[in-house]
Scaffold this active site. Structure first.
Site, short mmCIF file in Angstrom:
data_model
loop_
_atom_site.label_atom_id
_atom_site.label_comp_id
_atom_site.label_asym_id
_atom_site.label_seq_id
_atom_site.Cartn_x
_atom_site.Cartn_y
_atom_site.Cartn_z
N GLU A 66 3.08 0.10 -1.61
CA GLU A 66 1.90 -0.53 -1.01
C GLU A 66 0.95 0.55 -0.49
O GLU A 66 1.37 1.45 0.23
CB GLU A 66 2.31 -1.46 0.13
N CYS A 79 6.10 -7.88 6.42
CA CYS A 79 5.98 -6.60 5.71
C CYS A 79 4.61 -5.98 5.99
O CYS A 79 4.51 -4.83 6.43
CB CYS A 79 6.15 -6.81 4.21
N HIS A 110 7.97 -2.28 -1.50
CA HIS A 110 8.56 -3.60 -1.76
C HIS A 110 9.61 -3.48 -2.87
O HIS A 110 9.34 -2.85 -3.89
CB HIS A 110 7.48 -4.61 -2.21
#
Length: 217
Positions: free
Chosen positions: A85, A149, A168
């Protein structure tokens, strides 16, 4: 000596919803077994899927350990790759956590920017790991999902001035084993540390007034 070691903290999440086993914490435990090499002091911890717990735990992790890098790992039922991410988001937290709580403001930091990017270029990390023949596919995303998250990532980026990363992972066996996920975390984090190292050398070189202060990280 420990003083010259790089300090890295890696977190996984506890079970929630349909994830009776959270592959993120399983993968982080596997990473702990593998380690990040002699030069790195690795500290792992399991984070509750609760907004208020995150608000309590993260500041103390940053303050107590002063890591060069903090990496958060979370599970996503929507991914079949190991996904890096790039950024965390401040607003849009409507989903209830494991305590059936969500922030009244639906936001992370009242006066914070909408989005904070990691200092790490995830496309570079992704390319390098995919070129290394690891047998696990890595991809990059700019949407960490507006749940714990994303909330954790934003908080960490905010506290650590961008020296944070979020990864992830898919649920176990979809398609990767815990060993595969552990190896993928190891490879990705080692590439992240190489990038930070280069960055640091570059700054030392460009910043003449700091040339004589050899900082031991």
């Amino acid at each position: 000596t420990m003083a010259n070691k790089k300090k890295v903290i890696v977190t996984g999440f506890e079970p929630f919803g349909k994830h009776a086993v959270n592959s993120s914490w399983v993968a982080v435990q596997e990473l702990e077994r593998l380690g990040l090499g002699e030069a790195v002091d690795l500290h792992v911890c399991e984070v509750p899927v609760e907004y208020q717990a995150v608000q309590g735990i993260l500041p103390s992790l940053w303050k107590e350990h002063k890591p060069q890098l903090m990496v958060h790992v979370g599970v996503s039922g929507l991914t079949t790759t190991v996904t890096l991410e790039q950024c965390g988001h401040n607003k849009g937290y409507k989903r209830l956590d494991n305590c059936s709580f969500c922030p009244a403001s639906q936001c992370c930091m009242d006066s914070g920017p909408d989005c904070i990017h990691s200092v790490l270029d995830m496309d570079t990390v992704c390319g390098r790991v995919n070129d290394s023949g690891l047998g696990v596919t890595i991809s990059v995303s700019k949407d960490a999902g507006r749940y714990l998250c994303d909330y954790t990532y934003y908080t960490s980026l905010y506290l650590g001035q961008g020296h944070s990363a979020f990864i992830h992972v898919p649920p176990l066996g979809k398609p990767y084993s815990s060993q595969d996920l552990g190896r993928a975390l190891q490879a990705a984090i080692q590439e992240m540390l190489k990038l930070l190292e280069l960055d640091h050398k570059h700054h030392q070189h460009c910043n003449h007034k700091h040339q004589h202060q050899h900082e031991h990280y």
